[in-house]
Design a protein around this motif. Structure first.
Motif, mmCIF file in Angstrom:
data_model
loop_
_atom_site.group_PDB
_atom_site.id
_atom_site.type_symbol
_atom_site.label_atom_id
_atom_site.label_comp_id
_atom_site.label_asym_id
_atom_site.label_seq_id
_atom_site.Cartn_x
_atom_site.Cartn_y
_atom_site.Cartn_z
ATOM 1 N N LEU A 134 18.208 54.644 41.982
ATOM 2 C CA LEU A 134 19.505 55.024 41.424
ATOM 3 C C LEU A 134 20.595 54.008 41.753
ATOM 4 O O LEU A 134 21.660 54.012 41.131
ATOM 5 C CB LEU A 134 19.907 56.413 41.947
ATOM 6 C CG LEU A 134 19.098 57.574 41.353
ATOM 7 C CD1 LEU A 134 19.391 58.862 42.110
ATOM 8 C CD2 LEU A 134 19.414 57.743 39.872
ATOM 9 N N PHE A 135 20.355 53.141 42.731
ATOM 10 C CA PHE A 135 21.315 52.097 43.063
ATOM 11 C C PHE A 135 20.977 50.769 42.399
ATOM 12 O O PHE A 135 21.846 49.923 42.241
ATOM 13 C CB PHE A 135 21.371 51.890 44.585
ATOM 14 C CG PHE A 135 22.066 52.997 45.318
ATOM 15 C CD1 PHE A 135 23.437 52.966 45.527
ATOM 16 C CD2 PHE A 135 21.351 54.082 45.792
ATOM 17 C CE1 PHE A 135 24.082 53.998 46.203
ATOM 18 C CE2 PHE A 135 21.982 55.121 46.465
ATOM 19 C CZ PHE A 135 23.350 55.072 46.671
ATOM 20 N N THR A 136 19.717 50.574 42.020
ATOM 21 C CA THR A 136 19.303 49.284 41.459
ATOM 22 C C THR A 136 19.136 49.315 39.945
ATOM 23 O O THR A 136 19.535 48.373 39.253
ATOM 24 C CB THR A 136 17.986 48.825 42.114
ATOM 25 O OG1 THR A 136 16.987 49.850 41.941
ATOM 26 C CG2 THR A 136 18.190 48.575 43.609
ATOM 27 N N HIS A 137 18.522 50.372 39.410
ATOM 28 C CA HIS A 137 18.339 50.493 37.953
ATOM 29 C C HIS A 137 18.450 51.965 37.567
ATOM 30 O O HIS A 137 17.440 52.607 37.261
ATOM 31 C CB HIS A 137 17.000 49.904 37.514
ATOM 32 C CG HIS A 137 15.858 50.240 38.430
ATOM 33 N ND1 HIS A 137 15.266 51.482 38.486
ATOM 34 C CD2 HIS A 137 15.212 49.498 39.338
ATOM 35 C CE1 HIS A 137 14.301 51.494 39.372
ATOM 36 N NE2 HIS A 137 14.237 50.301 39.910
ATOM 37 N N ALA A 165 21.189 67.070 42.172
ATOM 38 C CA ALA A 165 20.629 66.572 43.430
ATOM 39 C C ALA A 165 20.664 65.045 43.494
ATOM 40 O O ALA A 165 21.118 64.458 44.486
ATOM 41 C CB ALA A 165 19.194 67.068 43.588
ATOM 42 N N TYR A 166 20.202 64.392 42.434
ATOM 43 C CA TYR A 166 20.143 62.933 42.455
ATOM 44 C C TYR A 166 21.529 62.298 42.325
ATOM 45 O O TYR A 166 21.762 61.208 42.853
ATOM 46 C CB TYR A 166 19.201 62.431 41.372
ATOM 47 C CG TYR A 166 17.754 62.783 41.638
ATOM 48 C CD1 TYR A 166 17.103 62.285 42.760
ATOM 49 C CD2 TYR A 166 17.055 63.643 40.799
ATOM 50 C CE1 TYR A 166 15.788 62.613 43.028
ATOM 51 C CE2 TYR A 166 15.736 63.983 41.057
ATOM 52 C CZ TYR A 166 15.111 63.465 42.182
ATOM 53 O OH TYR A 166 13.800 63.802 42.453
ATOM 54 N N SER A 167 22.453 62.972 41.654
ATOM 55 C CA SER A 167 23.824 62.450 41.573
ATOM 56 C C SER A 167 24.512 62.492 42.929
ATOM 57 O O SER A 167 25.431 61.705 43.182
ATOM 58 C CB SER A 167 24.644 63.254 40.561
ATOM 59 O OG SER A 167 24.145 63.088 39.258
ATOM 60 N N CYS A 168 24.087 63.396 43.783
ATOM 61 C CA CYS A 168 24.683 63.510 45.124
ATOM 62 C C CYS A 168 24.088 62.528 46.122
ATOM 63 O O CYS A 168 24.520 62.496 47.280
ATOM 64 C CB CYS A 168 24.516 64.936 45.646
ATOM 65 S SG CYS A 168 25.551 66.148 44.809
ATOM 66 N N THR A 169 23.117 61.721 45.683
ATOM 67 C CA THR A 169 22.461 60.768 46.582
ATOM 68 C C THR A 169 23.454 59.871 47.331
ATOM 69 O O THR A 169 23.333 59.696 48.550
ATOM 70 C CB THR A 169 21.447 59.910 45.807
ATOM 71 O OG1 THR A 169 20.450 60.762 45.251
ATOM 72 C CG2 THR A 169 20.781 58.891 46.715
ATOM 73 N N PRO A 170 24.456 59.266 46.660
ATOM 74 C CA PRO A 170 25.406 58.435 47.415
ATOM 75 C C PRO A 170 26.143 59.211 48.510
ATOM 76 O O PRO A 170 26.383 58.679 49.600
ATOM 77 C CB PRO A 170 26.383 57.950 46.331
ATOM 78 C CG PRO A 170 25.618 58.030 45.064
ATOM 79 C CD PRO A 170 24.730 59.225 45.207
ATOM 80 N N LEU A 171 26.485 60.470 48.232
ATOM 81 C CA LEU A 171 27.162 61.286 49.237
ATOM 82 C C LEU A 171 26.230 61.609 50.407
ATOM 83 O O LEU A 171 26.664 61.625 51.563
ATOM 84 C CB LEU A 171 27.678 62.575 48.609
ATOM 85 C CG LEU A 171 28.874 62.401 47.669
ATOM 86 C CD1 LEU A 171 29.111 63.676 46.876
ATOM 87 C CD2 LEU A 171 30.118 62.031 48.460
#
Length: 203
Positions: free
Chosen positions: A9-12, A115-121
């Protein structure tokens, strides 16, 4: 492995969202193998930093929390994060039909998107090991902004809607997220009145 999505999610992000959509994991699996693990980062780091490191007030005075108080607040924070992700995921699914997506009986895509959108948090929780308020605020602000962008980017892919509808959909979800945040703050105040507030000690 679901944790592999965190790096992607940070690279592609576009490719990763397409992969998440294709996998279509159940909400239970997403929670057990992803949310329960990553959501624990911030509470654990906060416990260590507030109970053992402390933070400076003024020139040289170090303030810490008692271990019991730090544990209580960390557990409550963890539970609030789990409930928040779940509520946001169900809001995504509940509003799906309004914006042209398919509403699911188990909210699989909605929970995954939240869930995956909250990964940076989740990952920003590591910053709590350095208990400096302004630094933590900047890190979490940046994480929140990237998380919001991830959700906007993932909406048309995961929910299979036109990109132009994602703007309105994302705006509605941002409002829901703010309501959830305010609710947790209000809940915190109420719990503090029942004896779960922070107990400070001088280091």
């Amino acid at each position: 492995m679901l944790l592999g999505h965190a790096f992607g999610l940070f690279t592609h992000p576009d490719d990763e969202w397409a992969s998440i959509r294709k996998e279509h994991e159940t909400p239970t699996r997403v929670y057990v193998t992803y949310v329960l693990l990553l959501a624990a980062i911030a509470p654990i780091c906060a416990y260590v930093s507030t109970a053992y490191f402390g933070w400076t007030v003024g020139s040289d005075r170090i303030i810490k929390l008692t271990e019991i108080s730090a544990i209580q607040l960390s557990v409550l924070t963890y539970l609030a994060m789990l409930v928040g992700v779940f509520a946001l995921g169900y809001a995504i699914n509940w509003m799906a039909r309004t914006y042209g997506a398919r509403e699911e009986h188990n909210a699989a895509n909605g929970i995954a998107l939240a869930a995956y959108s909250c990964t940076p948090l989740f990952l920003a929780g590591f910053a709590l090991l350095y208990p400096v308020p302004w630094f933590n605020a900047l890190v979490f602000l940046g994480a929140a902004c990237y998380g919001a962008w991830l959700m906007y980017d993932g909406l048309p892919i995961v929910m299979q809607i036109p990109k132009e509808r994602a703007v309105m959909y994302g705006g509605a979800l941002l409002t829901v997220a703010l309501v959830i945040l305010v609710s947790t703050r209000v809940g915190s105040v109420l719990l503090w009145n029942f004896g779960f507030g922070p107990v400070f000690v001088s280091g």
